[in-house]
Scaffold this active site. Structure first.
Site, PDB file in Angstrom:
ATOM      1  N   HIS A  62      10.806   7.139   7.617  1.00  0.00           N
ATOM      2  CA  HIS A  62      11.332   7.232   6.261  1.00  0.00           C
ATOM      3  C   HIS A  62      12.844   7.469   6.346  1.00  0.00           C
ATOM      4  O   HIS A  62      13.346   7.893   7.383  1.00  0.00           O
ATOM      5  CB  HIS A  62      10.629   8.351   5.495  1.00  0.00           C
ATOM      6  CG  HIS A  62       9.238   7.985   5.056  1.00  0.00           C
ATOM      7  ND1 HIS A  62       8.730   8.306   3.819  1.00  0.00           N
ATOM      8  CD2 HIS A  62       8.247   7.309   5.693  1.00  0.00           C
ATOM      9  CE1 HIS A  62       7.489   7.845   3.715  1.00  0.00           C
ATOM     10  NE2 HIS A  62       7.175   7.242   4.841  1.00  0.00           N
ATOM     11  N   ASN A  96      10.055   4.406   2.594  1.00  0.00           N
ATOM     12  CA  ASN A  96      10.014   3.871   3.957  1.00  0.00           C
ATOM     13  C   ASN A  96      11.315   3.145   4.262  1.00  0.00           C
ATOM     14  O   ASN A  96      12.038   2.717   3.364  1.00  0.00           O
ATOM     15  CB  ASN A  96       8.859   2.877   4.077  1.00  0.00           C
ATOM     16  CG  ASN A  96       7.520   3.500   3.786  1.00  0.00           C
ATOM     17  OD1 ASN A  96       6.980   4.230   4.590  1.00  0.00           O
ATOM     18  ND2 ASN A  96       6.968   3.213   2.609  1.00  0.00           N
ATOM     19  N   ARG A 138       0.826  -1.216   0.000  1.00  0.00           N
ATOM     20  CA  ARG A 138       0.000   0.000   0.000  1.00  0.00           C
ATOM     21  C   ARG A 138       0.857   1.262   0.000  1.00  0.00           C
ATOM     22  O   ARG A 138       0.975   1.957  -0.997  1.00  0.00           O
ATOM     23  CB  ARG A 138      -0.947   0.005   1.204  1.00  0.00           C
ATOM     24  CG  ARG A 138      -2.140   0.982   1.053  1.00  0.00           C
ATOM     25  CD  ARG A 138      -1.807   2.455   1.232  1.00  0.00           C
ATOM     26  NE  ARG A 138      -1.358   2.768   2.574  1.00  0.00           N
ATOM     27  CZ  ARG A 138      -0.973   3.993   2.946  1.00  0.00           C
ATOM     28  NH1 ARG A 138      -0.981   4.994   2.083  1.00  0.00           N
ATOM     29  NH2 ARG A 138      -0.560   4.218   4.178  1.00  0.00           N
ATOM     30  N   ASP A 139       1.507   1.545   1.108  1.00  0.00           N
ATOM     31  CA  ASP A 139       2.258   2.789   1.231  1.00  0.00           C
ATOM     32  C   ASP A 139       3.438   2.823   0.275  1.00  0.00           C
ATOM     33  O   ASP A 139       3.853   3.892  -0.170  1.00  0.00           O
ATOM     34  CB  ASP A 139       2.728   2.963   2.679  1.00  0.00           C
ATOM     35  CG  ASP A 139       3.214   4.366   2.974  1.00  0.00           C
ATOM     36  OD1 ASP A 139       2.667   5.315   2.384  1.00  0.00           O
ATOM     37  OD2 ASP A 139       4.143   4.516   3.783  1.00  0.00           O
ATOM     38  N   CYS A 194       6.744  10.019  -0.425  1.00  0.00           N
ATOM     39  CA  CYS A 194       5.587  10.808  -0.020  1.00  0.00           C
ATOM     40  C   CYS A 194       5.320  11.860  -1.083  1.00  0.00           C
ATOM     41  O   CYS A 194       6.150  12.748  -1.291  1.00  0.00           O
ATOM     42  CB  CYS A 194       5.812  11.485   1.332  1.00  0.00           C
ATOM     43  SG  CYS A 194       4.391  12.460   1.865  1.00  0.00           S
ATOM     44  N   HIS A 246       6.917   4.708  12.366  1.00  0.00           N
ATOM     45  CA  HIS A 246       6.943   4.604  10.903  1.00  0.00           C
ATOM     46  C   HIS A 246       7.970   5.621  10.404  1.00  0.00           C
ATOM     47  O   HIS A 246       7.699   6.817  10.344  1.00  0.00           O
ATOM     48  CB  HIS A 246       5.541   4.920  10.371  1.00  0.00           C
ATOM     49  CG  HIS A 246       5.394   4.854   8.882  1.00  0.00           C
ATOM     50  ND1 HIS A 246       4.494   4.010   8.277  1.00  0.00           N
ATOM     51  CD2 HIS A 246       5.989   5.539   7.877  1.00  0.00           C
ATOM     52  CE1 HIS A 246       4.555   4.178   6.948  1.00  0.00           C
ATOM     53  NE2 HIS A 246       5.451   5.117   6.696  1.00  0.00           N
TER      54      HIS A 246
END
Length: 299
Positions: free
Chosen positions: A208, A248, A12-13, A239, A206
Site C-alpha cells: 500500500h 494499493n 476485489r481489493d 483498508c 502486496h
C-alpha cells in the site's frame, strides 16, 4: 526481457474498500477494460456476506458475466474466507481462490473475528477441498511489517504464518504491507528472513502507498528476487481496519516503473490509463495514481 507477474486486485481489493457501490455492469466494464489492457491475473471478487461487505454482494452474478467471456485468457481468482464461500466460488467456475490471515492477533480479530490460529482452522477445509477439486489456493498475509494495533511485527512471525500456509497447500504467498508504512530497509529485513526458508518463486508482495513508499519497496523486493506483485488500477482501495491507510500501489505506477527498469509486464500503459479514467468517473472521485495524473495532465 524478464517478465514480472502482476495480479490486478482492483475489482476485489480495490472496490471492496470504496464507498461507492458499483453496479455489476459497471464492474464488468471495468474488468473488460483491464483484460483489453493486457492484464492476465485478476482478482475478480469475494464470496462474503452481502450485509457485511455490500460492495461484493454480486459475486456470483459478476462471475457469470466475466468467466465465460474471458476465463480462457485470464487467470481469475476470488477471495473465499470460509468453506461456504469456497463452494460458491467452485460453483461459479473459479479455478483459483484465495484465503486470508494476518500476523497480528488484533488485526485478525478486527477483520474476521478470529485469532490467527482460528483462521487456519477455518480455512483448512478450503485447502482440503481445493486439493480434491484441483483448485489453486493463494494465501494472503496482512500486517507483515506493521500493525495499526500492535505496531512493529517481527519477520519471524510472518515467516511462521507463511510456512503454515504453504504446508496447508498454498501455491503462492502474498505478503501484505497493509498500512503502507514500511521503507525498503524493513522490506529487506523481512525478505532476508523469509527467503532463507521459502523460494522467491512462491512469494508475492502486496504494497500500500500511504507514505509514497510502495515503488521504493517494490524496487527492494525486485533486487532480492521477487517477481510477483499485486496492484490496483488507479490505486483503488485502502483498508477498513487500518485508519488512514491509502490504497494499493497503482498498477499504472507499477507498470511505468517496471517498464523503465527493463522488465516486461504484458500490460499496455496507455490502455490502463483509460481504465482509471473510466473508474474515476464511475466512482466520482479523483484517483491518486501518479502516472495516471501525469498522463492525464500532460499526455
Amino acid at each position: 526481457m524478464e517478465t514480472i507477474k502482476i495480479t490486478e486486485v482492483g475489482p476485489r481489493d480495490g472496490l471492496q474498500n470504496e464507498k461507492t457501490i458499483l453496479s455489476t455492469q459497471d464492474k464488468f466494464e471495468f474488468v473488460t477494460r483491464l483484460v483489453e489492457s493486457g492484464a492476465k491475473h485478476i482478482e475478480l471478487t469475494s464470496f462474503v456476506r452481502k450485509d457485511r461487505i455490500p460492495q461484493m454482494g454480486d459475486a456470483s452474478e459478476l462471475a457469470a458475466m466475466v468467466l465465460p467471456k474471458f476465463g480462457s485468457q485470464v487467470q481469475f481468482s476470488c477471495l473465499t474466507p470460509n468453506p461456504k464461500g469456497y463452494e460458491a466460488a467452485l460453483t461459479s467456475g473459479f479455478k483459483e481462490v484465495a484465503v486470508f490471515t494476518a500476523t497480528s492477533e488484533s488485526f485478525t480479530k478486527k477483520n474476521i473475528n478470529m485469532t490467527v490460529l482460528e483462521s487456519f482452522s477455518s480455512f483448512q477445509p478450503i485447502f482440503d477441498n481445493a486439493n480434491r477439486d484441483g483448485i489453486k489456493v493463494r494465501g494472503y498475509i496482512s500486517t507483515v511489517v506493521s500493525c495499526p494495533y500492535e505496531g512493529k511485527i517481527k519477520p519471524s512471525k510472518t515467516l511462521e504464518v507463511a510456512e503454515r500456509l504453504l504446508e496447508a497447500g498454498a501455491y503462492e504467498i502474498s505478503l501484505g504491507e497493509t498500512i503502507g508504512v514500511a521503507v525498503p530497509t524493513e522490506i529487506e529485513a523481512l525478505l532476508e528472513v523469509i527467503l532463507k526458508k521459502i523460494p522467491s518463486s512462491l512469494i508475492n508482495c502486496h504494497f500500500h502507498d500511504t507514505y509514497g513508499m510502495a515503488i521504493a519497496n517494490i524496487k527492494q523486493a525486485l533486487t532480492m528476487g521477487i517477481r510477483s506483485f499485486d496492484s490496483s488500477a488507479g490505486g483503488l482501495g485502502g483498508c477498513p481496519y487500518a485508519k488512514g491507510a491509502a490504497g494499493n500501489v497503482a498498477t499504472e505506477d507499477l507498470v511505468y516503473f517496471l517498464t523503465k527498469e527493463g522488465y516486461e509486464t504484458g500490460i499496455n500503459l496507455d490502455s490502463l490509463v483509460k481504465v482509471s479514467q473510466l473508474m474515476e468517473t464511475k466512482l466520482n472521485r479523483n484517483l491518486n495514481s501518479r502516472t495516471y495524473i501525469a498522463k492525464k495532465n500532460v499526455g
